[in-house]
Design a protein around this motif. Structure first.
Motif, PDB file in Angstrom:
ATOM      1  N   UNK A 236     -12.659   1.803   0.583  1.00 20.79           N
ATOM      2  CA  UNK A 236     -11.961   2.574   1.470  1.00 20.79           C
ATOM      3  C   UNK A 236     -10.568   3.085   1.195  1.00 20.79           C
ATOM      4  N   UNK A 237      -9.971   2.526   0.195  1.00 14.94           N
ATOM      5  CA  UNK A 237      -8.455   3.069  -0.081  1.00 14.94           C
ATOM      6  C   UNK A 237      -8.962   4.187  -1.088  1.00 14.94           C
TER       7      UNK A 237
ATOM      8  N   UNK B  69     -15.558  -3.101  -0.447  1.00  9.62           N
ATOM      9  CA  UNK B  69     -15.455  -2.364   0.563  1.00  9.62           C
ATOM     10  C   UNK B  69     -14.254  -1.734   0.914  1.00  9.62           C
ATOM     11  N   UNK B  70     -13.176  -2.746   0.523  1.00  6.30           N
ATOM     12  CA  UNK B  70     -11.919  -2.410   1.098  1.00  6.30           C
ATOM     13  C   UNK B  70     -11.329  -1.420  -0.128  1.00  6.30           C
ATOM     14  N   UNK B  71     -11.570  -1.597  -1.423  1.00  7.82           N
ATOM     15  CA  UNK B  71     -11.046  -0.468  -2.328  1.00  7.82           C
ATOM     16  C   UNK B  71     -11.829   0.728  -2.224  1.00  7.82           C
TER      17      UNK B  71
ATOM     18  N   UNK C 187      -9.520   7.376   0.479  1.00  6.19           N
ATOM     19  CA  UNK C 187      -8.228   8.010   1.192  1.00  6.19           C
ATOM     20  C   UNK C 187      -7.317   8.617  -0.366  1.00  6.19           C
TER      21      UNK C 187
ATOM     22  N   UNK D  30       0.941  -1.276   0.053  1.00  4.30           N
ATOM     23  CA  UNK D  30       0.011   0.013  -0.191  1.00  4.30           C
ATOM     24  C   UNK D  30       1.036   1.068   0.040  1.00  4.30           C
TER      25      UNK D  30
ATOM     26  N   UNK E 267      -8.956  11.938  -1.033  1.00  2.00           N
ATOM     27  CA  UNK E 267      -8.659  12.971  -0.283  1.00  2.00           C
ATOM     28  C   UNK E 267      -7.284  13.533  -0.532  1.00  2.00           C
TER      29      UNK E 267
ATOM     30  N   UNK F 185       1.593   1.687  -3.404  1.00  2.00           N
ATOM     31  CA  UNK F 185       0.476   2.022  -4.064  1.00  2.00           C
ATOM     32  C   UNK F 185       0.163   3.521  -3.867  1.00  2.00           C
ATOM     33  N   UNK F 186       0.308   4.234  -2.780  1.00  2.00           N
ATOM     34  CA  UNK F 186       0.163   5.414  -2.585  1.00  2.00           C
ATOM     35  C   UNK F 186       1.251   6.536  -3.398  1.00  2.00           C
TER      36      UNK F 186
END
Lengths: 114, 114
Positions: free
Chosen positions: B89-90, B85-87, B93, B35, B96, B38-39
């Protein structure tokens, strides 16, 4: 003024965006497969807990996991608050699984306890 | 009745639980690092979008990502609803982050647009 004007998204920008999105898609596939493996482990934990009457949630284990992941996130330059929220999100799902396993085993457990 | 009575958690059970938890901890460390990577990609996407006045969110891209991840989750025997749901959630973020990048670039963009 032309130098400070934002460029339109031309073919180069589109190509760069596609390149980054390919990497994001590869990472997402990896994460999905890691999480599938994680749930295989937690399902086994759930069965062990149900068989041995251990509670589905384990606050001291969770506190330790969160502290560890926050520290790992920091060294990986990932927002520790995000890592904590994510782990809580996953743990909530795991606890739901554990409760379901315990419920399925519930009749037998109640019979033997009663 | 002793055969159907749940066993107490003895040393063998504790050892098995520790073994599974070690695997879970290894997987979590891997996910955190995936992750973080990924970010890094999505930060680059954010800068590209801000520089070229593309909107932070991209509903058609997100719909495609969700459909793909649900399908990957299914083949990995992970609950597709959980993967979605997880995707989300990511992605929340990430959006944002993109908004923050766009806000930081905002003054220049508004100047040139105005």
């Amino acid at each position: 003024m032309t130098t400070s004007k934002p460029q339109e998204a031309g073919p180069d920008v589109r190509a760069e965006l596609a390149r980054l999105r390919d990497s994001i898609d590869n990472i997402d596939a990896a994460v999905v497969h890691m999480l599938a493996e994680r749930f295989k482990c937690t399902q086994q934990v759930g069965h062990l807990k149900a068989a041995h009457h251990l509670p589905p949630a384990d606050p001291s284990r969770e506190a330790h996991q969160i502290a560890r992941l926050r520290s790992l996130a920091e060294s990986a330059k990932l927002d520790p608050a995000f890592a904590e929220k994510l782990l809580n999100f996953i743990i909530a799902e795991v606890i739901r699984h554990h409760e379901r396993i315990a419920d399925d085993a519930g009749t037998t457990a109640a019979d033997t306890a009663g």
